[in-house]
Scaffold this motif. Sequence first.
Motif, PDB file in Angstrom:
ATOM      1  N   THR A 179       0.841  -1.189   0.000  1.00 49.25           N
ATOM      2  CA  THR A 179       0.000   0.000   0.000  1.00 49.25           C
ATOM      3  C   THR A 179       0.879   1.243   0.000  1.00 49.25           C
ATOM      4  OG1 THR A 179      -1.779   1.194   1.135  1.00 49.25           O
ATOM      5  CG2 THR A 179      -0.200   0.053   2.533  1.00 49.25           C
ATOM      6  N   THR A 180       0.441   2.238  -0.731  1.00 49.12           N
ATOM      7  CA  THR A 180       1.011   3.581  -0.668  1.00 49.12           C
ATOM      8  C   THR A 180      -0.055   4.431   0.016  1.00 49.12           C
ATOM      9  OG1 THR A 180       2.277   3.227  -2.709  1.00 49.12           O
ATOM     10  CG2 THR A 180       1.944   5.507  -2.021  1.00 49.12           C
ATOM     11  N   PRO A 181      -0.003   4.564   1.341  1.00 48.92           N
ATOM     12  CA  PRO A 181      -1.125   5.127   2.088  1.00 48.92           C
ATOM     13  C   PRO A 181      -1.551   6.523   1.659  1.00 48.92           C
ATOM     14  CG  PRO A 181       0.420   4.062   3.575  1.00 48.92           C
ATOM     15  CD  PRO A 181       1.079   4.113   2.238  1.00 48.92           C
ATOM     16  N   TYR A 182      -0.599   7.339   1.199  1.00 44.85           N
ATOM     17  CA  TYR A 182      -0.967   8.728   0.896  1.00 44.85           C
ATOM     18  C   TYR A 182      -1.967   8.839  -0.254  1.00 44.85           C
ATOM     19  CZ  TYR A 182      -0.776  13.727   0.196  1.00 44.85           C
ATOM     20  OH  TYR A 182      -1.136  15.045   0.071  1.00 44.85           O
ATOM     21  N   ARG A 183      -2.035   7.828  -1.114  1.00 49.16           N
ATOM     22  CA  ARG A 183      -3.047   7.865  -2.170  1.00 49.16           C
ATOM     23  C   ARG A 183      -4.443   7.974  -1.564  1.00 49.16           C
ATOM     24  NH1 ARG A 183      -1.100   2.859  -6.096  1.00 49.16           N
ATOM     25  NH2 ARG A 183       1.014   3.625  -6.528  1.00 49.16           N
ATOM     26  N   SER A 184      -4.629   7.324  -0.411  1.00 49.38           N
ATOM     27  CA  SER A 184      -5.914   7.398   0.286  1.00 49.38           C
ATOM     28  C   SER A 184      -5.943   8.539   1.303  1.00 49.38           C
ATOM     29  CB  SER A 184      -6.207   6.062   0.980  1.00 49.38           C
ATOM     30  OG  SER A 184      -7.482   6.051   1.568  1.00 49.38           O
ATOM     31  N   GLU A 185      -4.838   8.771   1.973  1.00 51.58           N
ATOM     32  CA  GLU A 185      -4.766   9.846   2.980  1.00 51.58           C
ATOM     33  C   GLU A 185      -5.047  11.205   2.354  1.00 51.58           C
ATOM     34  OE1 GLU A 185      -1.334   7.701   5.768  1.00 51.58           O
ATOM     35  OE2 GLU A 185      -0.783   9.071   4.140  1.00 51.58           O
ATOM     36  N   TRP A 186      -4.605  11.409   1.136  1.00 48.93           N
ATOM     37  CA  TRP A 186      -4.843  12.679   0.427  1.00 48.93           C
ATOM     38  C   TRP A 186      -6.326  13.017   0.392  1.00 48.93           C
ATOM     39  CZ3 TRP A 186      -7.498  13.288  -4.298  1.00 48.93           C
ATOM     40  CH2 TRP A 186      -7.396  14.562  -4.902  1.00 48.93           C
ATOM     41  N   LYS A 187      -7.164  12.011   0.257  1.00 47.77           N
ATOM     42  CA  LYS A 187      -8.605  12.214   0.139  1.00 47.77           C
ATOM     43  C   LYS A 187      -9.351  12.013   1.445  1.00 47.77           C
ATOM     44  CE  LYS A 187     -12.317  11.071  -3.102  1.00 47.77           C
ATOM     45  NZ  LYS A 187     -12.633  10.300  -4.342  1.00 47.77           N
ATOM     46  N   PHE A 188      -8.858  11.098   2.305  1.00 46.31           N
ATOM     47  CA  PHE A 188      -9.607  10.711   3.495  1.00 46.31           C
ATOM     48  C   PHE A 188      -8.897  10.985   4.817  1.00 46.31           C
ATOM     49  CE2 PHE A 188     -11.266   7.745   0.172  1.00 46.31           C
ATOM     50  CZ  PHE A 188     -12.560   8.235   0.150  1.00 46.31           C
ATOM     51  N   GLU A 240       5.599   3.378   1.270  1.00 41.41           N
ATOM     52  CA  GLU A 240       5.080   2.169   0.635  1.00 41.41           C
ATOM     53  C   GLU A 240       5.592   0.969   1.404  1.00 41.41           C
ATOM     54  OE1 GLU A 240       4.850  -0.313  -3.612  1.00 41.41           O
ATOM     55  OE2 GLU A 240       6.267   1.356  -3.413  1.00 41.41           O
ATOM     56  N   PHE A 241       4.700   0.025   1.685  1.00 42.36           N
ATOM     57  CA  PHE A 241       5.088  -1.185   2.407  1.00 42.36           C
ATOM     58  C   PHE A 241       4.083  -2.291   2.118  1.00 42.36           C
ATOM     59  CE2 PHE A 241       2.819   1.789   5.153  1.00 42.36           C
ATOM     60  CZ  PHE A 241       1.739   1.045   5.606  1.00 42.36           C
ATOM     61  N   ILE A 242       4.537  -3.523   2.290  1.00 45.28           N
ATOM     62  CA  ILE A 242       3.666  -4.679   2.063  1.00 45.28           C
ATOM     63  C   ILE A 242       2.620  -4.760   3.176  1.00 45.28           C
ATOM     64  CG2 ILE A 242       3.575  -7.210   1.992  1.00 45.28           C
ATOM     65  CD1 ILE A 242       4.660  -5.873  -0.562  1.00 45.28           C
ATOM     66  N   ILE A 243       1.386  -5.065   2.774  1.00 44.46           N
ATOM     67  CA  ILE A 243       0.288  -5.106   3.734  1.00 44.46           C
ATOM     68  C   ILE A 243      -0.368  -6.490   3.822  1.00 44.46           C
ATOM     69  CG2 ILE A 243      -1.440  -4.320   2.071  1.00 44.46           C
ATOM     70  CD1 ILE A 243      -2.678  -2.641   4.315  1.00 44.46           C
ATOM     71  N   TYR A 244      -0.161  -7.344   2.790  1.00 44.06           N
ATOM     72  CA  TYR A 244      -0.870  -8.631   2.761  1.00 44.06           C
ATOM     73  C   TYR A 244      -0.184  -9.527   1.743  1.00 44.06           C
ATOM     74  CZ  TYR A 244      -5.406 -10.988   3.867  1.00 44.06           C
ATOM     75  OH  TYR A 244      -6.395 -11.805   4.350  1.00 44.06           O
ATOM     76  N   LEU A 245      -0.203 -10.836   2.006  1.00 41.70           N
ATOM     77  CA  LEU A 245       0.343 -11.828   1.081  1.00 41.70           C
ATOM     78  C   LEU A 245      -0.710 -12.892   0.812  1.00 41.70           C
ATOM     79  CD1 LEU A 245       3.804 -12.599   2.796  1.00 41.70           C
ATOM     80  CD2 LEU A 245       3.330 -10.819   1.115  1.00 41.70           C
ATOM     81  N   ALA A 246      -0.551 -13.594  -0.296  1.00 40.38           N
ATOM     82  CA  ALA A 246      -1.408 -14.752  -0.575  1.00 40.38           C
ATOM     83  C   ALA A 246      -0.678 -15.687  -1.523  1.00 40.38           C
ATOM     84  CB  ALA A 246      -2.741 -14.330  -1.190  1.00 40.38           C
ATOM     85  N   ALA A 247      -0.661 -16.969  -1.170  1.00 42.72           N
ATOM     86  CA  ALA A 247      -0.057 -18.005  -2.016  1.00 42.72           C
ATOM     87  C   ALA A 247      -1.140 -18.626  -2.886  1.00 42.72           C
ATOM     88  CB  ALA A 247       0.584 -19.069  -1.138  1.00 42.72           C
ATOM     89  N   VAL A 248      -0.766 -18.969  -4.128  1.00 40.18           N
ATOM     90  CA  VAL A 248      -1.708 -19.588  -5.057  1.00 40.18           C
ATOM     91  C   VAL A 248      -1.005 -20.733  -5.777  1.00 40.18           C
ATOM     92  CG1 VAL A 248      -3.231 -19.278  -7.030  1.00 40.18           C
ATOM     93  CG2 VAL A 248      -2.878 -17.385  -5.448  1.00 40.18           C
ATOM     94  N   GLY A 249      -1.691 -21.862  -5.882  1.00 42.57           N
ATOM     95  CA  GLY A 249      -1.184 -22.996  -6.644  1.00 42.57           C
ATOM     96  C   GLY A 249      -2.319 -23.862  -7.127  1.00 42.57           C
ATOM     97  N   LYS A 250      -2.036 -24.717  -8.058  1.00 38.69           N
ATOM     98  CA  LYS A 250      -3.057 -25.642  -8.555  1.00 38.69           C
ATOM     99  C   LYS A 250      -3.422 -26.633  -7.450  1.00 38.69           C
ATOM    100  CE  LYS A 250      -4.349 -25.565 -12.256  1.00 38.69           C
ATOM    101  NZ  LYS A 250      -5.437 -24.769 -12.878  1.00 38.69           N
ATOM    102  N   LYS A 251      -4.712 -26.960  -7.378  1.00 38.66           N
ATOM    103  CA  LYS A 251      -5.175 -27.888  -6.350  1.00 38.66           C
ATOM    104  C   LYS A 251      -4.758 -29.310  -6.657  1.00 38.66           C
ATOM    105  CE  LYS A 251      -9.295 -25.626  -4.450  1.00 38.66           C
ATOM    106  NZ  LYS A 251     -10.744 -25.814  -4.202  1.00 38.66           N
ATOM    107  N   LYS A 252      -4.556 -30.078  -5.603  1.00 41.62           N
ATOM    108  CA  LYS A 252      -4.341 -31.513  -5.783  1.00 41.62           C
ATOM    109  C   LYS A 252      -5.662 -32.155  -6.187  1.00 41.62           C
ATOM    110  CE  LYS A 252      -0.424 -32.285  -2.706  1.00 41.62           C
ATOM    111  NZ  LYS A 252       0.105 -33.105  -1.602  1.00 41.62           N
ATOM    112  N   GLU A 253      -5.564 -33.143  -7.049  1.00 44.20           N
ATOM    113  CA  GLU A 253      -6.791 -33.831  -7.485  1.00 44.20           C
ATOM    114  C   GLU A 253      -7.415 -34.605  -6.327  1.00 44.20           C
ATOM    115  OE1 GLU A 253      -8.194 -33.506 -10.354  1.00 44.20           O
ATOM    116  OE2 GLU A 253      -6.603 -32.270 -11.266  1.00 44.20           O
TER     117      GLU A 253
END
Length: 253
Positions: A179-188, A240-253
């Motif tokens: 997130t780059t917080p100032y993009r939102s802070e500028w408005k809110f 700017e800093f990381i706020i959330y992660l998510a791993a994605v892969g194909k499911k096992k059958e």
Amino acid sequence: MTRYEKQRNFLKSNFNEFKNIKTDKMKGIPQPDSIKSYDSQSKIVVLPRVSEETVTNSNIYKCIGNRRSTRLYAEKSMNLDELSYLLWSTQGITETNKAGLTLRTVPCSGATHSFETYLFIMNVDGIQKGIYRYLPVEHKLLFMFELDEIDNKIDEITLDQPFVPNFAKKAAVLFAWSTTPYRSEWKFDITAHKKILIDVGHVCQNLYLASESIKAGACAIGIYDQKMIDTLLGLDGDEEFIIYLAAVGKKKE
């Protein structure tokens, strides 16, 4: 109970307080860039056009019902069409309005879109392993750099996962949203930060449902080494800093 009070108040709507604040937007301060710039000489990967043909399960009822946090992945690569679809599903631009605001596949407070999408790509057909950033305007990938022993580095970043240790490195792709917080802070102003957290939840849920629709599984990750991942990606950890992660892969059958 008093030690929870401050954080609980953060969760509440503080609109009345906001009404008495003169935001930077009201002061006439120019709006910050909504898209992070990049060197035009950078290595760019053109993503395939997003098509509904990529989807193998278009039944939204079943996708919602079957959605689970998936930590066990098949030893199978994702293809570029699937990655293109997941990126479009989470930050894709569907329209630009008359005011120049981008409207995307996810809701966002005031269309401020404070997020950037970084990718740790481990197993995608035709894509070199390494670190990338999504360019939503062009729907392309910016290659940032190779990362030696990328799987071990992901292990270090994601710390001790309580249910399935070391699962993130076995995914095909690790999404990392900053997130780059100032993009939102500028408005809110001071109300921006609650909005940012709400908005990133929309992004990740779209990733879950889109993954489900292509026989892949996603798992959000909120436990990670903040300083390590910010430093690795060249982020200052403040503007700017990381706020959330998510791993994605194909499911096992």
